[in-house]
Design an enzyme around this catalytic site. Sequence first.
Site, PDB file in Angstrom:
ATOM      1  N   LYS A   1      86.070  15.501  55.346  1.00 30.27           N
ATOM      2  CA  LYS A   1      84.760  16.260  56.209  1.00 30.27           C
ATOM      3  C   LYS A   1      85.241  17.847  55.877  1.00 30.27           C
ATOM      4  CE  LYS A   1      83.075  12.680  59.694  1.00 30.27           C
ATOM      5  NZ  LYS A   1      82.575  12.215  60.770  1.00 30.27           N
TER       6      LYS A   1
ATOM      7  N   LYS B   1      75.525   7.460  55.838  1.00 34.70           N
ATOM      8  CA  LYS B   1      74.793   8.474  56.192  1.00 34.70           C
ATOM      9  C   LYS B   1      74.573   9.576  56.065  1.00 34.70           C
ATOM     10  CE  LYS B   1      76.696   8.076  61.263  1.00 34.70           C
ATOM     11  NZ  LYS B   1      75.988   7.459  62.462  1.00 34.70           N
TER      12      LYS B   1
ATOM     13  N   LYS C   1      82.340   4.351  49.832  1.00 37.06           N
ATOM     14  CA  LYS C   1      82.196   3.494  51.585  1.00 37.06           C
ATOM     15  C   LYS C   1      80.558   3.825  51.551  1.00 37.06           C
ATOM     16  CE  LYS C   1      82.605   5.817  55.635  1.00 37.06           C
ATOM     17  NZ  LYS C   1      83.190   5.981  56.963  1.00 37.06           N
TER      18      LYS C   1
HETATM   19  P1  TYM Z   1      81.019   5.992  63.053  1.00 35.27           P
HETATM   20  O1  TYM Z   1      80.152   6.806  64.278  1.00 35.27           O
HETATM   21  O2  TYM Z   1      81.143   7.089  62.415  1.00 35.27           O
HETATM   22  O3  TYM Z   1      80.600   4.667  63.111  1.00 35.27           O
HETATM   23  C1  TYM Z   1      80.631   3.599  63.844  1.00 35.27           C
HETATM   24  C2  TYM Z   1      81.585   2.442  63.688  1.00 35.27           C
HETATM   25  O4  TYM Z   1      80.764   1.725  62.416  1.00 35.27           O
HETATM   26  C3  TYM Z   1      82.292   1.961  61.859  1.00 35.27           C
HETATM   27  N1  TYM Z   1      81.159   1.288  59.734  1.00 35.27           N
HETATM   28  C4  TYM Z   1      81.591   1.095  58.963  1.00 35.27           C
HETATM   29  N2  TYM Z   1      82.070  -0.311  58.748  1.00 35.27           N
HETATM   30  C5  TYM Z   1      81.826  -0.492  57.582  1.00 35.27           C
HETATM   31  N3  TYM Z   1      81.610  -0.468  57.042  1.00 35.27           N
HETATM   32  C6  TYM Z   1      80.814   0.941  56.138  1.00 35.27           C
HETATM   33  N4  TYM Z   1      80.654   1.536  55.934  1.00 35.27           N
HETATM   34  C7  TYM Z   1      81.295   1.881  58.042  1.00 35.27           C
HETATM   35  N5  TYM Z   1      80.898   2.714  58.511  1.00 35.27           N
HETATM   36  C8  TYM Z   1      80.303   3.373  59.604  1.00 35.27           C
HETATM   37  C9  TYM Z   1      83.044   2.580  61.768  1.00 35.27           C
HETATM   38  O5  TYM Z   1      84.338   2.319  61.419  1.00 35.27           O
HETATM   39  C10 TYM Z   1      83.062   2.453  63.509  1.00 35.27           C
HETATM   40  O6  TYM Z   1      83.900   1.655  63.579  1.00 35.27           O
HETATM   41  N6  TYM Z   1      85.362   8.184  65.116  1.00 35.27           N
HETATM   42  C11 TYM Z   1      84.262   7.302  65.709  1.00 35.27           C
HETATM   43  C12 TYM Z   1      83.538   7.036  67.047  1.00 35.27           C
HETATM   44  C13 TYM Z   1      84.433   6.838  67.815  1.00 35.27           C
HETATM   45  C14 TYM Z   1      84.865   6.165  68.307  1.00 35.27           C
HETATM   46  C15 TYM Z   1      85.932   6.039  69.761  1.00 35.27           C
HETATM   47  C16 TYM Z   1      85.147   4.694  67.712  1.00 35.27           C
HETATM   48  C17 TYM Z   1      84.175   8.080  68.891  1.00 35.27           C
HETATM   49  N7  TYM Z   1      85.075   7.386  70.195  1.00 35.27           N
HETATM   50  C18 TYM Z   1      86.094   5.245  70.674  1.00 35.27           C
HETATM   51  C19 TYM Z   1      85.827   3.904  69.266  1.00 35.27           C
HETATM   52  C20 TYM Z   1      86.092   4.229  70.174  1.00 35.27           C
HETATM   53  C21 TYM Z   1      83.283   7.616  64.265  1.00 35.27           C
HETATM   54  O7  TYM Z   1      82.522   8.659  64.190  1.00 35.27           O
HETATM   55  O8  TYM Z   1      82.061   5.932  64.065  1.00 35.27           O
END
Ligand code: TYM
Length: 339
Positions: free
Chosen positions: A119, A205, A202
């Site tokens: 990022k 968004k 992957k």
């Molecule tokens: P974020 O918002 O990027 O994504 C949310 C969840 O979706 C999953 N994900 C995917 N799974 C499968 N294939 C994909 N292409 C894909 N893209 C996204 C992510 O693995 C995630 O589970 N850091 C985290 C948010 C967060 C969090 C937490 C998660 C903040 N605090 C505490 C768990 C526990 C994030 O940016 O997810």
Amino acid sequence: MPDSTFTPRVFSGIQPSGDLHLGNYLGAIKRFVDMQNAGDFETVYCMVDLHAITVWQDPDKLRHSTRELAAGFIASGISPEKSILINQSAVPEHAQLGWIFNCVARMGWMGRMTQWKDKAGKNAEAASLGLFGYPALMAADILVYHATHVPVGEDQKQHLELTRDIAAKFNHDYDVDFFPLTEPVIEGAATRVMSLRDGSKKMSKSDPSDASRINMTDNADTIAKKIRKAKTDPDALPSEVAGLDGRPEARNLVNIFAALNEQSVEQVLADMGGQQFGTFKPALAELAVAKLAPISAEMERLMGDVTEIDRILARGAEQAREITAPILKKTYEIVGMVG
Ligand code: TYM
């Protein structure tokens, strides 16, 4: 420290920083619903708005995306009666424990995070301090509930290893057995849903091509069109999993089918092996529309009157603080804070 000393509790979060897509749904939300309904855990699910602002967000869009994400959770089956649903900033203990963890985590640990490197890119000097410290706040999200299990997609694995490192260092530095070593739950056919345009990337968004992903707000026609146009290869589907080796696009579509239809990849290939994509894609499109269109219709209905969403989130924050306030208080005592 045995996990059994902690209440079995699930925490997970999603950033309200744009449209929810199929990767978020299959890799995260659908599994959140399954864990909620299994009844083995208390479940807490969160819109992580404080994480979203580590890169600039338009305030009106952030408000909208936060409520839309809540609508997505509820429309997918997260029940406010069974789970605690919250917006991160409404539960201040997340940020308060986040600060303590900023003082536990090491710069070197953060610098090794692949998401930080991706990022921040070559322009790390201009990235926000929040983006660098992001994983310490994520650890606080989880540990301020003493959560024992965290369902996520594959891309969050490194952050969850760091969460365990932070818990272990805190426990060691203060000579306590206070924070659990949380288990990541990365399971199923769709822990890494790939772009529909490029099987090596992957689904995300931030991909500039909207055709690369299925958004949870896409209507039936758009979903079907994106699947019809998804990149594939000229061969028929294999009958066994080994036949997907070296065929990332085929593997991705089969994984998506399996996850949506709640089957194993083996079963899907046993049923569909030998089919050309000209037959498989329409079957996948029909399945995707059948599963996703009702969710997007319900999201739209919920967004028609956000007072209901706001009421659910206000109640969620109250329930959450019953858990987080005592854990933060105890943390402050351990660290030596007065008052
Ligand atoms: P974020 O918002 O990027 O994504 C949310 C969840 O979706 C999953 N994900 C995917 N799974 C499968 N294939 C994909 N292409 C894909 N893209 C996204 C992510 O693995 C995630 O589970 N850091 C985290 C948010 C967060 C969090 C937490 C998660 C903040 N605090 C505490 C768990 C526990 C994030 O940016 O997810």
